[in-house]
Design a protein around this motif. Structure first.
Motif, PDB file in Angstrom:
ATOM      1  N   THR A   1       0.849  -1.197   0.000  1.00  0.00           N
ATOM      2  CA  THR A   1       0.000   0.000   0.000  1.00  0.00           C
ATOM      3  C   THR A   1       0.888   1.253   0.000  1.00  0.00           C
ATOM      4  O   THR A   1       2.087   1.184   0.290  1.00  0.00           O
ATOM      5  CB  THR A   1      -0.895   0.049   1.249  1.00  0.00           C
ATOM      6  N   ASP A   2       0.268   2.400  -0.270  1.00  0.00           N
ATOM      7  CA  ASP A   2       1.037   3.644  -0.290  1.00  0.00           C
ATOM      8  C   ASP A   2       1.642   3.925   1.095  1.00  0.00           C
ATOM      9  O   ASP A   2       2.780   4.370   1.214  1.00  0.00           O
ATOM     10  CB  ASP A   2       0.159   4.813  -0.756  1.00  0.00           C
ATOM     11  N   SER A   3       0.875   3.650   2.143  1.00  0.00           N
ATOM     12  CA  SER A   3       1.397   3.874   3.502  1.00  0.00           C
ATOM     13  C   SER A   3       2.613   2.987   3.767  1.00  0.00           C
ATOM     14  O   SER A   3       3.613   3.441   4.339  1.00  0.00           O
ATOM     15  CB  SER A   3       0.317   3.577   4.542  1.00  0.00           C
ATOM     16  N   GLU A   4       2.522   1.731   3.357  1.00  0.00           N
ATOM     17  CA  GLU A   4       3.659   0.818   3.563  1.00  0.00           C
ATOM     18  C   GLU A   4       4.883   1.279   2.774  1.00  0.00           C
ATOM     19  O   GLU A   4       6.017   1.206   3.235  1.00  0.00           O
ATOM     20  CB  GLU A   4       3.273  -0.610   3.146  1.00  0.00           C
ATOM     21  N   CYS A   5       4.623   1.762   1.549  1.00  0.00           N
ATOM     22  CA  CYS A   5       5.716   2.224   0.688  1.00  0.00           C
ATOM     23  C   CYS A   5       6.404   3.456   1.304  1.00  0.00           C
ATOM     24  O   CYS A   5       7.638   3.550   1.328  1.00  0.00           O
ATOM     25  CB  CYS A   5       5.145   2.523  -0.691  1.00  0.00           C
ATOM     26  N   VAL A   6       5.593   4.389   1.813  1.00  0.00           N
ATOM     27  CA  VAL A   6       6.162   5.601   2.413  1.00  0.00           C
ATOM     28  C   VAL A   6       6.966   5.240   3.658  1.00  0.00           C
ATOM     29  O   VAL A   6       8.058   5.768   3.895  1.00  0.00           O
ATOM     30  CB  VAL A   6       5.038   6.609   2.764  1.00  0.00           C
ATOM     31  N   ARG A   7       6.427   4.312   4.420  1.00  0.00           N
ATOM     32  CA  ARG A   7       7.140   3.891   5.631  1.00  0.00           C
ATOM     33  C   ARG A   7       8.510   3.303   5.270  1.00  0.00           C
ATOM     34  O   ARG A   7       9.533   3.641   5.858  1.00  0.00           O
ATOM     35  CB  ARG A   7       6.285   2.855   6.362  1.00  0.00           C
ATOM     36  N   ARG A   8       8.513   2.460   4.251  1.00  0.00           N
ATOM     37  CA  ARG A   8       9.755   1.789   3.838  1.00  0.00           C
ATOM     38  C   ARG A   8      10.739   2.782   3.216  1.00  0.00           C
ATOM     39  O   ARG A   8      11.896   2.872   3.639  1.00  0.00           O
ATOM     40  CB  ARG A   8       9.404   0.680   2.809  1.00  0.00           C
TER      41      ARG A   8
END
Ligand SMILES: Nc1ncnc2c1ncn2[C@@H]1O[C@H](COP(=O)(O)OP(=O)(O)OP(=O)(O)O)[C@@H](O)[C@H]1O
Ligand SMILES: C[C@H](N)[C@H](N)CCCCCC(=O)O
Ligand SMILES: [Mg+2]
Length: 211
Positions: free
Chosen positions: A43-50
């Motif tokens: 997800t976009d949130s997971e991508c931003v976190r990573r």
């Protein structure tokens, strides 16, 4: 207040999430994707976190998590969910700034009656417009700028993504009368370290502060 910034774009897939990851990293900001359409891939949130190197407490949970990667209004319909646009209220992010990412371009529908740009207008927050540097972006960018101005949404500036294209970038900024914030190069491979380093070279944090 100087705390919340909307990241929008000329289209889906222009690099809003990658830009948001770099920006949240640079500013030490939190990140919020109010409506996530598509849950099978990262997800976009997971991508931003990573990519941004954010701890989990810096990701504000999505309000709607819809399974299908499609326009949110349709993705919601498939899931049998009604997006209640009244629930799209700005969260408190404490002392940190907040980077908020929409979905796709400005006129993406959340319901049959409400577009994302209507929500941005209601929030009265400044936006950063992300645009690719490739052929076609002048038109997409100027249309987006016109739509934002029509609703009196403040544009902090435009962030380009891709290889340098001086004529295109200056045409958009001069004709559209918007500030050039910088250009994030296309990074292969795209890793957290490379993104954060490239972002620091490409953008200045004070450009994202506003009165
Ligand atoms: N600067 C970059 N360098 C390398 N790859 C990039 C860059 N920016 C974006 N990408 C890649 O392009 C694709 C689309 O980017 P991204 O997910 O950020 O788009 P988006 O505008 O957030 O799309 P959506 O509307 O779905 O939210 C992704 O595969 C991403 O990894
Ligand atoms: C699924 C995709 N990655 C985005 N989250 C949503 C893009 C919606 C685009 C709708 C459209 O403009 O046709
Ligand atoms: Mg995205």
């Amino acid at each position: 207040m100087n705390k919340r910034i909307v990241v929008t774009g000329t289209d889906t897939g222009v690099g809003k999430t990658v830009f948001s990851a770099g920006l949240a990293g640079l500013l030490g900001a939190n990140y919020w994707k109010p409506v996530q359409a598509g849950l099978e891939q990262e997800t976009d949130s997971e991508c931003v976190r990573r990519l941004g190197g954010l701890s989990s407490d810096r990701i504000v949970p999505e309000l709607y998590r819809l399974r299908t990667p499609a326009s949110p209004h349709y993705s919601a319909e498939i899931d049998g969910v009604r997006i209640d646009t009244e629930t799209l209220r700005l969260p408190d992010s404490g002392e940190r700034q907040l980077v908020i990412e929409g979905a796709g371009g400005l006129m993406v529908p959340l319901t049959a009656r409400t577009l994302y740009i209507d929500i941005f207008e209601r929030w009265q927050l400044p936006v950063v417009l992300c645009a690719k540097t490739e052929l076609g972006t002048i038109n997409h960018s100027l249309l987006s700028i016109e739509a934002l101005r029509k609703r009196q949404i403040r544009i902090l500036g435009i962030a380009f993504v891709g290889e340098r294209n001086a004529e295109t970038e200056s045409a958009v900024c001069e004709i559209g009368r918007v500030r050039w914030l910088g250009r994030l190069p296309w990074l292969v491979p795209l890793t957290d370290d490379r993104l954060q380093a490239a972002f620091k070279d490409a953008f200045v944090s004070s450009d994202f502060l506003y009165l």
